[in-house]
Design a protein around this motif. Structure first.
Motif, short mmCIF file in Angstrom:
data_model
loop_
_atom_site.label_atom_id
_atom_site.label_comp_id
_atom_site.label_asym_id
_atom_site.label_seq_id
_atom_site.Cartn_x
_atom_site.Cartn_y
_atom_site.Cartn_z
N GLU A 1 20.67 -73.92 76.66
CA GLU A 1 22.05 -73.77 77.10
C GLU A 1 22.98 -74.68 76.30
O GLU A 1 24.13 -74.29 76.00
CB GLU A 1 22.17 -74.06 78.59
N ILE A 2 22.51 -75.85 75.94
CA ILE A 2 23.31 -76.74 75.09
C ILE A 2 23.61 -76.06 73.76
O ILE A 2 24.76 -76.06 73.29
CB ILE A 2 22.55 -78.06 74.85
N MET A 3 22.61 -75.47 73.16
CA MET A 3 22.80 -74.79 71.88
C MET A 3 23.69 -73.56 72.02
O MET A 3 24.50 -73.26 71.14
CB MET A 3 21.44 -74.42 71.27
N ARG A 4 23.55 -72.85 73.13
CA ARG A 4 24.42 -71.69 73.36
C ARG A 4 25.88 -72.10 73.45
O ARG A 4 26.75 -71.46 72.87
CB ARG A 4 24.01 -70.96 74.65
N LEU A 5 26.16 -73.16 74.18
CA LEU A 5 27.54 -73.62 74.33
C LEU A 5 28.09 -74.18 73.03
O LEU A 5 29.30 -74.08 72.76
CB LEU A 5 27.62 -74.68 75.44
N ASN B 1 27.25 -72.97 70.18
CA ASN B 1 27.16 -71.89 69.20
C ASN B 1 26.47 -72.37 67.93
O ASN B 1 26.84 -72.02 66.81
CB ASN B 1 28.54 -71.31 68.87
N TYR B 2 25.42 -73.14 68.15
CA TYR B 2 24.63 -73.63 67.01
C TYR B 2 23.31 -74.21 67.51
O TYR B 2 23.28 -74.99 68.46
CB TYR B 2 25.37 -74.74 66.25
N GLY B 3 22.24 -73.83 66.85
CA GLY B 3 20.94 -74.40 67.17
C GLY B 3 19.90 -73.97 66.16
O GLY B 3 19.97 -72.88 65.59
N ASP C 1 24.31 -68.20 67.01
CA ASP C 1 23.82 -68.90 65.82
C ASP C 1 22.68 -69.86 66.14
O ASP C 1 22.62 -70.97 65.62
CB ASP C 1 24.95 -69.63 65.10
N ILE C 2 21.79 -69.42 67.03
CA ILE C 2 20.56 -70.17 67.28
C ILE C 2 19.46 -69.48 66.48
O ILE C 2 19.12 -68.32 66.76
CB ILE C 2 20.20 -70.20 68.78
N LEU D 1 13.91 -74.83 57.42
CA LEU D 1 13.96 -74.01 58.63
C LEU D 1 14.96 -74.52 59.65
O LEU D 1 15.32 -73.78 60.58
CB LEU D 1 12.57 -73.92 59.27
N VAL D 2 15.41 -75.77 59.52
CA VAL D 2 16.39 -76.31 60.47
C VAL D 2 17.73 -76.58 59.80
O VAL D 2 18.63 -77.16 60.41
CB VAL D 2 15.89 -77.60 61.15
#
Length: 302
Positions: free
Chosen positions: A137-141, A143-145, A187-188, A226-227
């Motif tokens: 959820e942190i990455m969703r909010l 918009n990056y992960g 963008d995860i 990859l990251v």
């Protein structure tokens, strides 16, 4: 220090030694702030100590980077959530998750007890699920992960005495396939890394491999890609001894067989079913059904 990951925050599980340590150092070298997660247990998952994680933190700080140690067990979701909360409190974001923690309890399937099977699956598969869920959820909010699952050739292709490990490692590929689809709009990007490296996890192999050429640091350049900001997604990257390859889950065009003798047709034309000349890498699971329905429509003259 290179700064391509400047401002990024990474959590690396199992980072007290071996591959995880090398990954953490590589990320820190490029400017990332890194959570060094390690339970500090033995290879089979028993015991625990924060010393190894703290030692890696000191290494990173000596290099001029920022890091923090955490001893949460990846099998304990509440502990993982607390780790993520501490990360957010200190640095305010989580950009990168490297699911690297693992254990081994190798035995042939005939001799393996189910507790050892469950435990290995719990650490590798559910450990990755727990950590991913805690940051999703942190990455969703944001918009990056960027998330990496550590798979293995033992899962992709099998290895004697590792039914538990192989099952868990292949399950991580399935997890990656779906999460990469679900995370795309935010963008995860989710990938798998299949390493070949000499660590305490492979110490029993002895002279079977050129161990001096299989340093875990030779795998980490692939992990960094990859990251990275320009990372791929849905990639299974194999790496070891300075070599990098890509593995795929493919689907052949196959045949259509119906009627009372369908089983006989399958047997007689198994070579055609196995023909890889026009195989594809499906974008999602529905591709199989689309190919099969396409054969039906062709048979019906549609």
């Amino acid at each position: 220090m290179r700064q391509e990951l400047d401002g990024r925050v990474a959590i690396v599980t199992g980072a007290g030694g071996g591959l995880g340590r090398c990954h953490a150092l590589a990320l820190a070298e490029r400017g990332a702030k890194v959570v060094i997660n390690d339970l500090g247990g033995a290879r089979d998952g028993t015991g625990g100590s924060l010393t190894a994680a703290e030692d890696v933190v000191k290494e990173i700080e000596t290099l001029g980077g920022e890091a923090m140690a955490d001893g949460a067990s990846v099998t304990d979701y509440a502990a993982v959530e607390a780790m993520v909360a501490r990360t957010m409190e200190r640095w305010g974001r989580v950009d990168i998750l490297v699911n690297n923690a693992g254990v081994l309890r190798d035995k042939s399937f005939a001799k393996m007890n189910l507790d050892d099977f469950r435990f290995v699956v719990d650490v590798h598969l559910m450990g990755a699920v727990n950590c991913t869920k805690a940051v999703w959820e942190i990455m969703r909010l944001q918009n990056y992960g960027r998330i990496v699952m550590t798979t293995s050739s033992s899962g992709l292709y099998g290895n004697f005495g590792q039914s538990n490990y192989g099952a868990a490692k292949m399950a991580l590929v399935g997890l990656m396939q779906t999460l990469s689809i679900e995370g795309a709009k935010n963008d995860i990007r989710v990938n798998c890394l299949a390493p070949t490296a000499h660590t305490r996890m492979t110490e029993d192999l002895g002279a079977a491999l050129p161990l001096d050429q299989l340093g875990p640091e030779l795998v980490s350049p692939g992990l960094v890609h990859l990251v990275s900001e320009d990372a791929p997604t849905r990639c299974i990257l194999a790496a070891g001894a300075g070599g990098f390859e890509r593995a795929y889950v493919t689907l052949t065009q196959g045949i259509r067989a119906t009627g009372a003798d369908a089983r006989e047709q399958v047997a007689a034309r198994f070579g055609d079913i196995s023909d890889r000349s026009d195989e594809i890498v499906p974008e999602m699971g529905a591709a199989q059904g689309m190919i099969e329905l396409g054969k039906l429509q062709k048979a019906l003259g549609a």
